[in-house]
Design an enzyme around this catalytic site. Structure first.
Site, PDB file in Angstrom:
ATOM      1  N   ARG A 110       0.847  -1.189   0.000  1.00  0.00           N
ATOM      2  CA  ARG A 110       0.000   0.000   0.000  1.00  0.00           C
ATOM      3  C   ARG A 110       0.885   1.242   0.000  1.00  0.00           C
ATOM      4  O   ARG A 110       2.017   1.207   0.519  1.00  0.00           O
ATOM      5  CB  ARG A 110      -0.885   0.020   1.257  1.00  0.00           C
ATOM      6  CG  ARG A 110      -1.999  -1.007   1.261  1.00  0.00           C
ATOM      7  CD  ARG A 110      -3.119  -0.643   0.276  1.00  0.00           C
ATOM      8  NE  ARG A 110      -4.277  -1.486   0.397  1.00  0.00           N
ATOM      9  CZ  ARG A 110      -4.592  -2.489  -0.436  1.00  0.00           C
ATOM     10  NH1 ARG A 110      -3.801  -2.787  -1.448  1.00  0.00           N
ATOM     11  NH2 ARG A 110      -5.701  -3.187  -0.263  1.00  0.00           N
ATOM     12  N   HIS A 163      -1.931   0.976  -9.363  1.00  0.00           N
ATOM     13  CA  HIS A 163      -2.569   0.011  -8.453  1.00  0.00           C
ATOM     14  C   HIS A 163      -3.285  -1.097  -9.236  1.00  0.00           C
ATOM     15  O   HIS A 163      -4.501  -1.288  -9.112  1.00  0.00           O
ATOM     16  CB  HIS A 163      -3.550   0.718  -7.508  1.00  0.00           C
ATOM     17  CG  HIS A 163      -3.855  -0.098  -6.279  1.00  0.00           C
ATOM     18  ND1 HIS A 163      -4.111   0.453  -5.053  1.00  0.00           N
ATOM     19  CD2 HIS A 163      -3.950  -1.440  -6.096  1.00  0.00           C
ATOM     20  CE1 HIS A 163      -4.353  -0.505  -4.172  1.00  0.00           C
ATOM     21  NE2 HIS A 163      -4.263  -1.662  -4.797  1.00  0.00           N
TER      22      HIS A 163
END
Ligand code: NAP
Ligand code: GLV
Length: 312
Positions: free
Chosen positions: A227, A275
């Protein structure tokens, strides 16, 4: 099962519509409704979400469990999910298949100097850099969970020596395993390429920082597929400027989408992807979700049950 169970989906609308259609076409046991257009709040027993709109859970009096659309749960506000509701993350083989191919691509890109060659190509420079076999490049994995383990096996299969770091001690054939603070220092010291596949928790936020970069071999590569909150972005820019980190592949950033002015966009030592390391696959994702709900209906414990105290 008796009666049709109603699931509410909160997330990207296109995916919700696709999931609702497939559930409708393939099973009579469930109905999947898509937020914000759901029917009677009293009918909803299960919620599957990427993020949950503020106040929604309080409006669902018969809610029995919450499921993350993805493998991670940090994007959910865990404090807003009552402790009596079980929360499970998505465990489905499509995520593993995508994520391992992403990590393989990123490791090979750094090992074979792709960022440097892209810059050289743009500048019209024909300059070979030293070439070494994978056996000379040590890969360290932060996180040896479902995805970290799968990535470790894939990278080892490509011929790279692999070490990994987890919270609890592990013994895995062919992988040098480390844990705890001392273990982290030992792992960093032998990571020519460092891969982050940790969940984002209070303990792991900011772990990719100047202090830890200084423990890597000089010129090491960095891959962040965990993340954005794992990385202290200013520290990476400094480490790239000093040469302590040679190049980085980043799939995640603190703010997504990345701000138009962010220095990562045009940094010649950074490869950036939006992502996409893994995306929950429709067929296998729905199958995993419905299997898990069936487990709950039978009174069995959920796959991927999140430990709220640990945060993953
Ligand atoms: P997981 O199975 O829960 O594994 C997490 C691993 O991290 C475990 O090995 C755990 O140690 C370790 N860990 C957690 N906290 C730690 C700490 N404080 N110190 C040391 N080790 C720690 O999770 P996963 O399925 O592998 O997924 C990992 C993460 O990948 C997700 O949470 C998500 O953020 C990210 N992800 C990214 C993408 C993408 O598209 N980029 C896609 C999917 C997932 P133990 O084994 O000792 O518990
Ligand atoms: C994606 O990032 C996921 O958590 O599945």
């Amino acid at each position: 099962m008796t009666g049709r169970r109603v699931i509410l989906y909160c997330g990207a609308a296109a995916r919700g519509q696709a999931w609702a259609r497939i559930v409708h076409e393939t099973t009579e046991d469930f109905e999947l409704q898509v937020w914000p257009d759901f029917g009677a709040a009293n009918d909803i027993e299960y919620l599957v979400a990427w993020t949950i709109p503020t106040g929604l859970i309080a409006k669902l009096p018969r809610l029995r469990a919450v499921f993350s659309v993805g493998a991670g749960v940090d994007q959910l506000d865990l404090a807003a999910i009552p402790a009596n509701l079980p929360l499970a993350r998505m465990l489905e083989p499509g995520i593993e298949a995508c994520l391992t191919s992403y990590v393989a691509m990123a490791v090979l890109a750094l090992h074979r100097d792709l960022p440097a060659y892209l810059a050289q190509q743009r500048a019209g420079i024909w300059r070979p850099l030293p070439v070494h076999p994978p056996s000379a490049c040590r890969v360290g994995l932060l996180g040896l969970g479902r995805l970290g383990m799968a990535a470790a096996m894939t990278v080892r299969g490509l011929g790279f020596p692999v070490a990994g770091w987890s919270r609890l001690a592990k013994a895995i054939d062919g992988i040098a395993c480390h844990c705890g603070a001392d273990g982290l220092a030992r792992l960093l010291a032998v990571s020519d390429i460092l891969v982050c596949l940790l969940p984002l928790t209070v303990e792991t936020r900011g772990i990719l920082n100047a202090e830890n970069f200084a423990r890597l071999p000089r010129g090491a590569g960095l891959i962040n597929a965990g993340r954005g909150g794992h990385l202290v972005e200013a520290d990476l820019l400094d480490a790239l400027a000093s040469g302590q980190v040679g190049a980085a592949v980043l799939d995640v950033t603190e703010t997504e989408p990345l701000d138009a002015e962010h220095p990562f966009w045009r940094h010649e030592h950074i490869l950036l992807t939006p992502h996409v390391g893994a995306v929950t696959q429709t067929d296998t994702g729905i199958a995993a979700l419905l299997d898990n709900i069936r487990r709950h209906v039978r009174g069995e414990s959920l796959e991927g049950l999140v430990n709220r105290a640990r945060g993953y």
